[in-house]
Write a protein that holds these residues in place. Sequence first.
Motif, PDB file in Angstrom:
ATOM      1  N   ILE A 174       0.834  -1.203   0.000  1.00 38.28           N
ATOM      2  CA  ILE A 174       0.000   0.000   0.000  1.00 38.28           C
ATOM      3  C   ILE A 174       0.866   1.249   0.000  1.00 38.28           C
ATOM      4  N   ARG A 175       1.930   1.221   0.771  1.00 40.60           N
ATOM      5  CA  ARG A 175       2.833   2.384   0.813  1.00 40.60           C
ATOM      6  C   ARG A 175       3.486   2.635  -0.549  1.00 40.60           C
ATOM      7  N   THR A 176       3.903   1.571  -1.228  1.00 40.01           N
ATOM      8  CA  THR A 176       4.527   1.709  -2.536  1.00 40.01           C
ATOM      9  C   THR A 176       3.527   2.208  -3.576  1.00 40.01           C
ATOM     10  N   ILE A 177       2.306   1.693  -3.537  1.00 40.59           N
ATOM     11  CA  ILE A 177       1.288   2.141  -4.486  1.00 40.59           C
ATOM     12  C   ILE A 177       0.948   3.605  -4.239  1.00 40.59           C
ATOM     13  N   MET A 178       0.796   3.994  -2.987  1.00 38.86           N
ATOM     14  CA  MET A 178       0.496   5.401  -2.679  1.00 38.86           C
ATOM     15  C   MET A 178       1.650   6.305  -3.101  1.00 38.86           C
ATOM     16  N   SER A 179       2.854   5.842  -2.929  1.00 41.53           N
ATOM     17  CA  SER A 179       4.016   6.622  -3.354  1.00 41.53           C
ATOM     18  C   SER A 179       4.037   6.768  -4.871  1.00 41.53           C
ATOM     19  N   ALA A 180       3.667   5.712  -5.591  1.00 43.91           N
ATOM     20  CA  ALA A 180       3.659   5.771  -7.053  1.00 43.91           C
ATOM     21  C   ALA A 180       2.581   6.713  -7.557  1.00 43.91           C
ATOM     22  N   VAL A 181       1.464   6.750  -6.865  1.00 44.24           N
ATOM     23  CA  VAL A 181       0.354   7.587  -7.323  1.00 44.24           C
ATOM     24  C   VAL A 181       0.571   9.055  -6.949  1.00 44.24           C
ATOM     25  N   PHE A 182       1.058   9.316  -5.749  1.00 44.10           N
ATOM     26  CA  PHE A 182       1.073  10.685  -5.249  1.00 44.10           C
ATOM     27  C   PHE A 182       2.437  11.358  -5.231  1.00 44.10           C
ATOM     28  N   ASP A 183       3.526  10.710  -5.610  1.00 43.76           N
ATOM     29  CA  ASP A 183       4.822  11.401  -5.671  1.00 43.76           C
ATOM     30  C   ASP A 183       4.799  12.433  -6.783  1.00 43.76           C
ATOM     31  N   GLY A 184       5.298  13.599  -6.481  1.00 45.80           N
ATOM     32  CA  GLY A 184       5.341  14.660  -7.476  1.00 45.80           C
ATOM     33  C   GLY A 184       4.102  15.533  -7.473  1.00 45.80           C
ATOM     34  N   VAL A 185       3.086  15.166  -6.710  1.00 50.80           N
ATOM     35  CA  VAL A 185       1.876  15.974  -6.604  1.00 50.80           C
ATOM     36  C   VAL A 185       2.070  16.929  -5.432  1.00 50.80           C
ATOM     37  N   PRO A 186       1.876  18.237  -5.656  1.00 49.51           N
ATOM     38  CA  PRO A 186       2.057  19.172  -4.545  1.00 49.51           C
ATOM     39  C   PRO A 186       1.027  18.938  -3.442  1.00 49.51           C
ATOM     40  N   ALA A 187       1.454  19.111  -2.218  1.00 47.01           N
ATOM     41  CA  ALA A 187       0.585  18.868  -1.074  1.00 47.01           C
ATOM     42  C   ALA A 187      -0.533  19.901  -0.995  1.00 47.01           C
ATOM     43  N   ASN A 188      -0.227  21.147  -1.327  1.00 46.12           N
ATOM     44  CA  ASN A 188      -1.204  22.217  -1.276  1.00 46.12           C
ATOM     45  C   ASN A 188      -1.194  22.948  -2.620  1.00 46.12           C
ATOM     46  N   PRO A 189      -2.146  22.681  -3.504  1.00 44.27           N
ATOM     47  CA  PRO A 189      -2.117  23.281  -4.847  1.00 44.27           C
ATOM     48  C   PRO A 189      -2.189  24.801  -4.832  1.00 44.27           C
TER      49      PRO A 189
END
Length: 75
Positions: free
Chosen positions: A56-71
């Motif tokens: 789950i941690r790896t999948i979440m990292s793959a999906v959300f890495d590079g996405v800014p925390a606060n747009p």
Amino acid sequence: MNKLKKGLKYMFFCLLLIVLGPYLITLSFINDTALFILIPGLVAAAGAIFMGFKGIRTIMSAVFDGVPANPSSED
């Protein structure tokens, strides 16, 4: 994409351990003298929990890495 495949691979192994762990534990309780089956069953159950969290941690990292925390902070 490679990170997502790696996470799905962890989840596949987690699914195998989820089935294998309780099966071995139940088998060892049916045969009271089979302590050598209980230990791999407990290891498989612990491994299922570990692989589940890691997957789950790896999948979440793959999906959300590079996405800014606060747009709104990019303005």
